[in-house]
Design an enzyme around this catalytic site. Structure first.
Site, PDB file in Angstrom:
ATOM      1  NE  ARG A  13      -0.520  -0.131   5.242  1.00  0.00           N
ATOM      2  CZ  ARG A  13      -1.384  -0.223   5.914  1.00  0.00           C
ATOM      3  NH1 ARG A  13      -1.950   0.754   6.006  1.00  0.00           N
ATOM      4  NH2 ARG A  13      -0.049  -0.362   6.924  1.00  0.00           N
ATOM      5  CB  SER A  40      -6.110   2.157   5.530  1.00  0.00           C
ATOM      6  OG  SER A  40      -6.576   2.558   6.748  1.00  0.00           O
ATOM      7  CD  GLU A  61     -17.341   2.528   1.425  1.00  0.00           C
ATOM      8  OE1 GLU A  61     -18.845   2.525   1.435  1.00  0.00           O
ATOM      9  OE2 GLU A  61     -16.865   2.346   2.600  1.00  0.00           O
ATOM     10  CG  PHE A  86     -15.153  -0.941   2.196  1.00  0.00           C
ATOM     11  CD1 PHE A  86     -15.721  -2.320   3.168  1.00  0.00           C
ATOM     12  CD2 PHE A  86     -14.901  -1.112   3.720  1.00  0.00           C
ATOM     13  CE1 PHE A  86     -15.983  -2.828   4.167  1.00  0.00           C
ATOM     14  CE2 PHE A  86     -14.300  -1.156   4.672  1.00  0.00           C
ATOM     15  CZ  PHE A  86     -15.207  -1.828   5.475  1.00  0.00           C
ATOM     16  CG  HIS A 112      -6.371  -2.784   4.339  1.00  0.00           C
ATOM     17  ND1 HIS A 112      -5.453  -1.708   4.252  1.00  0.00           N
ATOM     18  CD2 HIS A 112      -5.726  -2.722   5.669  1.00  0.00           C
ATOM     19  CE1 HIS A 112      -4.472  -1.282   4.644  1.00  0.00           C
ATOM     20  NE2 HIS A 112      -4.859  -1.384   6.059  1.00  0.00           N
ATOM     21  NE  ARG A 170      -3.039  -3.462   9.065  1.00  0.00           N
ATOM     22  CZ  ARG A 170      -3.459  -3.937  10.440  1.00  0.00           C
ATOM     23  NH1 ARG A 170      -3.129  -5.191  10.320  1.00  0.00           N
ATOM     24  NH2 ARG A 170      -2.692  -3.591  11.265  1.00  0.00           N
TER      25      ARG A 170
END
Lengths: 317, 285
Positions: A13, A40, A61, A86, A112, A170
């Protein structure tokens, strides 16, 4: 077996964040959207330098995907950022109608993904996203393996006109691909040439495949290892050429068997070169809470699982 | 500047022909949605023949143009006819509506590159988000033109529209006019019976929108001043919503005011009966 030296481990990421920042500096048409996960997704540096090209959409979203589709009208290249769950399942119809069917130049960037999200558990550990995205006509599906490759992929997809799903994660993983390696969408990367078995891996499983290759070498098995960072369009030529040589193949991915890379490879082989295939992936099950390492072991996604699959597939030759 | 800049009388002329086109199109393939199409005829005709700066040569990016997005894509007949009559494509192509290999898909699509269409719609609730995205980019590009979207009222039962409503107010997307076709009908019956929208004006106002009301969107004399007012209110930090009362099926007496003609085509006799009520003003396709 080739050696793959690396000086540090980093998260994919952060490769996305670094790539986005570079795009901000080099391509004025790149804009970014995020649904309340800028930390994130490592979008902070881009936002700091280009605040007017960043759009915070809040925890919404579906709206984010629609906004991104609309932003292509007028010539922008929108990058959406949220977790893989999402980014796909939650907004499948928005992606299907407003992005894929409408042929919009939206880059859906998803962090993630998979079990390595860890302790948050199965609500967030999506293992079906590759399948959902690869089924959509016009959609390109990319799952890079380390920081450098994710950064390069982020930059490459801005040059490509059309919808893209970019999947990353992640945990920190060895950053072993060369920083200057050009990212070619749809082009497999040959990591290690071998003659006994082909191991085709994507995402975080690429490093596991390298570790497996070393264990196999100790057993006298010469594995060919291919990094398939682009699941769609699949580099069919590279895969068929390798399997024609080794006569058997193992696929490895952090995803369900259903809909994953292994399934794409199985179809390719069944139609063109029906030879033994074994799959490493998740077998029709949700994940659970745990550390990434514990989960990868429990669900059979580590180097030992790949070695075992190689032994099974070679016995079927 | 609108390429036609028609007055009410000329607009009425176009509207008559668009209505003929609508009933003939749905009759020819025995499918499609005449009710909402007939109800929104004055609105679409007003945008394309008077309100919007637009170019029938069609460019996807639409820089320097006002843009229109149809979120309730099932009323494609009225949009297709209006686009054709405004010069986006030959009205003869209306005869291909919903047929195999046509650019005029059942619901609007970009896949076949029909001029005038910028996004696929049909699965409801997505248009406002897309249109707001386009409006944000107009600001980013320093383009002072406006973005319009039309939704149904039943469509407001979709949650995504309220995400979009929240976003537009928060980000002060004030180059944006969202019109709701407030006809009170949806497939399964009156909106109030299926899923009441409550006080819609208060809802939009609570979300931070400037709300206008058009009491009769099937009367140019009432519609045009509201559209002008909406335009005048842009650029003031708030997105604009028009709640536009219309009658589903307006212009064809036996189709008016009922949800029964939402998605049903007239038979041969009903077509005859409808066409008697609709003057041929611009030559049938």
């Amino acid at each position: 077996m080739k050696d793959f030296p690396y000086s540090e481990s980093k998260d994919t990421r952060s490769g996305f964040g670094a790539g986005l920042l570079e795009l901000g500096r080099t391509n004025p048409n790149v804009v970014a959207l995020c649904a309340d996960l800028v930390g994130s997704l490592k979008m902070g540096d881009f936002i700091k330098e280009f605040p007017e090209r960043f759009f915070q959409v809040g925890i919404a979203e579906a709206n984010m995907i629609g906004l991104a589709a609309g932003m292509t009208i007028g010539g922008k290249i929108p990058f959406t950022g949220t977790f893989a769950n999402f980014s796909t399942g939650r907004v499948y119809d928005q992606i299907r109608q407003s992005v894929a069917y409408s042929g919009k130049n939206v880059k859906i960037c998803a962090s993630h993904a998979g079990l390595t999200l860890g302790e948050d558990g199965a609500t967030h550990q999506i293992l079906e996203d590759i399948g959902m995205m690869k089924m959509l006509p016009h959609m390109t599906v990319i799952n890079p393996c380390d920081f450098n490759q994710t950064k390069a992929a982020t930059i490459a997809i801005a040059e490509y006109e059309g919808p893209v799903y970019l999947r990353f994660g992640r945990p920190v993983v060895p950053n072993f691909t060369p920083a200057d390696q050009k990212f070619e969408i749809g082009k497999a990367v040959m990591l290690n040439e071998g003659k006994d078995v082909t191991i085709i891996a994507t995402g975080h499983l690429v490093w596991k495949a390298i570790l497996a290759g070393k264990l196999l070498a100790e057993q006298g098995i010469d594995a060919e290892i291919i990094n398939i960072h682009t699941i769609k369009p699949l580099d069919t030529e590279a895969i068929l050429a390798s399997v024609a040589k080794t006569r058997c193949v193992v696929t490895a991915e952090e995803h369900q068997f259903n809909g994953g890379l292994g399934e794409s490879v199985a179809r390719l082989l069944a139609q063109n070169l029906p030879l033994p295939l074994e799959l490493v992936g998740v077998n029709d099950s949700f994940g659970e809470s745990g550390t990434p390492e514990e989960l990868m072991e429990k669900y059979g996604l580590n180097e030992q699982s790949i070695v075992a699959a190689v032994q099974r597939v070679m016995a079927r030759k | 500047m609108n390429p036609f800049n028609y007055e009410a009388e000329q607009l009425l002329n176009v509207a008559h022909q668009v209505r003929r086109d609508i009933v003939r199109m749905v009759h020819a393939v025995n499918s499609g949605h005449p009710g909402g199409s007939l109800g929104c005829t004055e609105f679409l005709v007003s945008l394309y023949f008077r309100q919007m700066t637009h170019k029938p040569e069609f460019d996807m990016n639409g820089i320097g143009e006002d843009l229109f997005f149809l979120s309730n894509g099932h009323i494609s007949p009225v949009w297709y006819s209006t686009l054709a009559r405004a010069g986006y494509f030959d009205p003869k192509e209306l005869a291909t509506f919903r047929k195999l290999n046509s650019r005029l898909q059942g619901h609007p699509a970009t896949e076949e590159h029909l001029p005038g269409i910028r996004i696929a719609s049909g699965s409801l609730g997505q248009g406002p988000s897309v249109a707001i995205g386009a409006a944000q980019v107009k600001k980013l590009n320093g383009d002072d033109k406006l973005v319009y979207v039309l939704t149904g009222d039943g469509e407001l039962e979709e949650g995504q529209v309220w995400e979009a409503a929240m976003y537009a107010a928060h980000h002060k997307v004030d180059n944006f006019i969202w019109t709701v076709d407030y006809n009170g009908q949806q497939i399964d019956g009156p909106v109030d019976a299926v899923m009441s929208l409550g006080n819609l004006r208060a809802k939009f106002e609570a979300f931070g929108w400037k709300v206008l009301h058009c009491e009769n969107g099937n009367d140019f004399a009432q519609l045009l001043p509201v559209l002008d007012e909406a335009k005048a209110l842009t650029g003031q930090g708030q997105p604009i919503c028009i709640l536009m009362n219309t009658q589903m099926g307006f212009g064809v007496d036996f189709m008016m005011g009922s949800h029964k003609w939402h998605g049903v085509a007239p038979n041969d006799a009903q077509l005859e009966q409808a066409l008697v009520q609709l003057k041929e003003t611009l030559n049938d396709y």
